[in-house]
Design a protein around this motif. Structure first.
Motif, PDB file in Angstrom:
ATOM      1  N   ASP A 113       0.854  -1.201   0.000  1.00 16.19           N
ATOM      2  CA  ASP A 113       0.000   0.000   0.000  1.00 16.19           C
ATOM      3  C   ASP A 113       0.886   1.245   0.000  1.00 16.19           C
ATOM      4  O   ASP A 113       0.937   1.981   0.985  1.00 16.19           O
ATOM      5  N   ARG A 116      -0.266   4.983   1.093  1.00 14.80           N
ATOM      6  CA  ARG A 116      -0.407   5.352   2.503  1.00 14.80           C
ATOM      7  C   ARG A 116       0.850   5.069   3.320  1.00 14.80           C
ATOM      8  O   ARG A 116       1.131   5.764   4.305  1.00 14.80           O
ATOM      9  N   ARG A 158      -6.921  -3.975  -4.891  1.00 14.59           N
ATOM     10  CA  ARG A 158      -7.414  -2.825  -4.111  1.00 14.59           C
ATOM     11  C   ARG A 158      -8.930  -2.719  -4.265  1.00 14.59           C
ATOM     12  O   ARG A 158      -9.444  -2.597  -5.376  1.00 14.59           O
ATOM     13  N   HIS A 159      -9.647  -2.767  -3.133  1.00 14.21           N
ATOM     14  CA  HIS A 159     -11.103  -2.697  -3.140  1.00 14.21           C
ATOM     15  C   HIS A 159     -11.561  -1.331  -2.634  1.00 14.21           C
ATOM     16  O   HIS A 159     -11.212  -0.939  -1.516  1.00 14.21           O
ATOM     17  N   PRO A 160     -12.348  -0.598  -3.437  1.00 14.04           N
ATOM     18  CA  PRO A 160     -12.833   0.713  -2.972  1.00 14.04           C
ATOM     19  C   PRO A 160     -13.851   0.582  -1.847  1.00 14.04           C
ATOM     20  O   PRO A 160     -14.636  -0.367  -1.810  1.00 14.04           O
ATOM     21  N   LEU A 161     -13.825   1.531  -0.932  1.00 12.55           N
ATOM     22  CA  LEU A 161     -14.779   1.630   0.169  1.00 12.55           C
ATOM     23  C   LEU A 161     -15.462   2.998   0.107  1.00 12.55           C
ATOM     24  O   LEU A 161     -15.007   3.873  -0.646  1.00 12.55           O
ATOM     25  N   GLY A 164     -14.172   7.450  -0.387  1.00 13.13           N
ATOM     26  CA  GLY A 164     -12.846   7.491  -0.993  1.00 13.13           C
ATOM     27  C   GLY A 164     -11.812   6.592  -0.345  1.00 13.13           C
ATOM     28  O   GLY A 164     -10.627   6.655  -0.706  1.00 13.13           O
ATOM     29  N   GLN A 165     -12.226   5.745   0.586  1.00 12.63           N
ATOM     30  CA  GLN A 165     -11.288   4.838   1.239  1.00 12.63           C
ATOM     31  C   GLN A 165     -11.169   3.543   0.438  1.00 12.63           C
ATOM     32  O   GLN A 165     -11.903   3.314  -0.521  1.00 12.63           O
ATOM     33  N   TYR A 166     -10.250   2.695   0.840  1.00  7.25           N
ATOM     34  CA  TYR A 166     -10.080   1.405   0.165  1.00  7.25           C
ATOM     35  C   TYR A 166      -9.413   0.422   1.119  1.00  7.25           C
ATOM     36  O   TYR A 166      -8.809   0.809   2.129  1.00  7.25           O
ATOM     37  N   GLU A 167      -9.564  -0.856   0.802  1.00 12.33           N
ATOM     38  CA  GLU A 167      -8.859  -1.904   1.513  1.00 12.33           C
ATOM     39  C   GLU A 167      -8.027  -2.690   0.509  1.00 12.33           C
ATOM     40  O   GLU A 167      -8.285  -2.644  -0.691  1.00 12.33           O
ATOM     41  N   VAL A 168      -7.049  -3.415   1.011  1.00 12.22           N
ATOM     42  CA  VAL A 168      -6.123  -4.141   0.145  1.00 12.22           C
ATOM     43  C   VAL A 168      -6.164  -5.628   0.486  1.00 12.22           C
ATOM     44  O   VAL A 168      -6.085  -6.008   1.659  1.00 12.22           O
ATOM     45  N   GLN A 169      -6.298  -6.453  -0.539  1.00 14.15           N
ATOM     46  CA  GLN A 169      -6.105  -7.896  -0.412  1.00 14.15           C
ATOM     47  C   GLN A 169      -4.822  -8.254  -1.166  1.00 14.15           C
ATOM     48  O   GLN A 169      -4.575  -7.729  -2.242  1.00 14.15           O
TER      49      GLN A 169
END
Length: 206
Positions: A113, A116, A158-161, A164-169
């Motif tokens: 990531d 960030r 990368r999955h959008p939340l 404007g946030q996101y999470e990462v697999q």
């Protein structure tokens, strides 16, 4: 796609990127899941070279690192579960080693990531979690990191939340490299056990 299927896909991608055929990748995955095999021995091909920044802003190059073994994993600071557990297990394994061997084995955690995980953010994360200085966090811009992920067979999704946030697999695996930068072992992060890992590292470094 369920989380379990995604993790399976990411694991198979890691094996495939190391040059195994689809059949061998599936076979090795099955063996790792259904037997006591927890660390897959690799063929010793060279690991992908990299030049990244550590949490103190220093340039780190794989071919310039000093040591006999290098443990390379992949993580990110906003990961809620797998990453911090993996990092704690790696540090615990390192601390189990005799003091005379610890300096010969380096722990490296490459971010998935980069947007960030700046060096400042990585340093704050290391301090906040009380990680031993033996664990070095590595980052860079996406252009520098993508070849590293690809070379190690790490898929990053990368999955959008909302807002404007996101999470990462990402592929949750850890590698052991020898002094020449050759790939020696591949370990699923969920199979990491500090005592077993310490025993393997000690055997390899002696």
């Amino acid at each position: 796609m369920t989380l379990r299927r995604l993790r399976l896909l990411l694991w198979i991608l890691a094996l495939s990127a190391l040059g195994t055929s689809a059949g061998i990748a599936w076979y090795r995955w099955y063996i790792a899941q259904h037997t006591d095999t927890w660390a897959l021995e690799l063929d010793g091909r060279p690991a992908p070279a990299f030049q990244l920044l550590d949490q103190d802003g220093r340039l780190v190059s794989l071919d310039a690192l000093e040591g006999d073994l290098f443990v390379v994993t992949f993580a990110y600071t906003t990961c809620p579960d797998t990453c911090p557990l993996t990092l704690r297990r790696l540090v615990a394994a390192h601390q189990r080693l005799p003091e005379t061997l610890r300096d010969r084995i380096q722990l490296l955690a490459v971010t998935v990531d980069p947007e960030r995980d700046t060096p400042d953010r990585l340093r704050q994360y290391a301090v906040a979690n009380g990680f031993d200085p033996s664990l070095r966090f590595l980052t860079g811009d996406r252009a520098a990191l993508e070849p590293v992920w690809s070379g190690f067979g790490i898929a990053v999704v990368r999955h959008p939340l909302p807002q404007g946030q996101y999470e990462v697999q990402h592929t949750a695996v850890t590698y052991i490299l020898d002094r020449s930068g050759s790939l020696r072992y591949l370990i699923r992060d969920e199979a990491l056990e500090p005592a077993r890992l310490a025993e393997l590292l000690e055997r390899l470094v002696r």
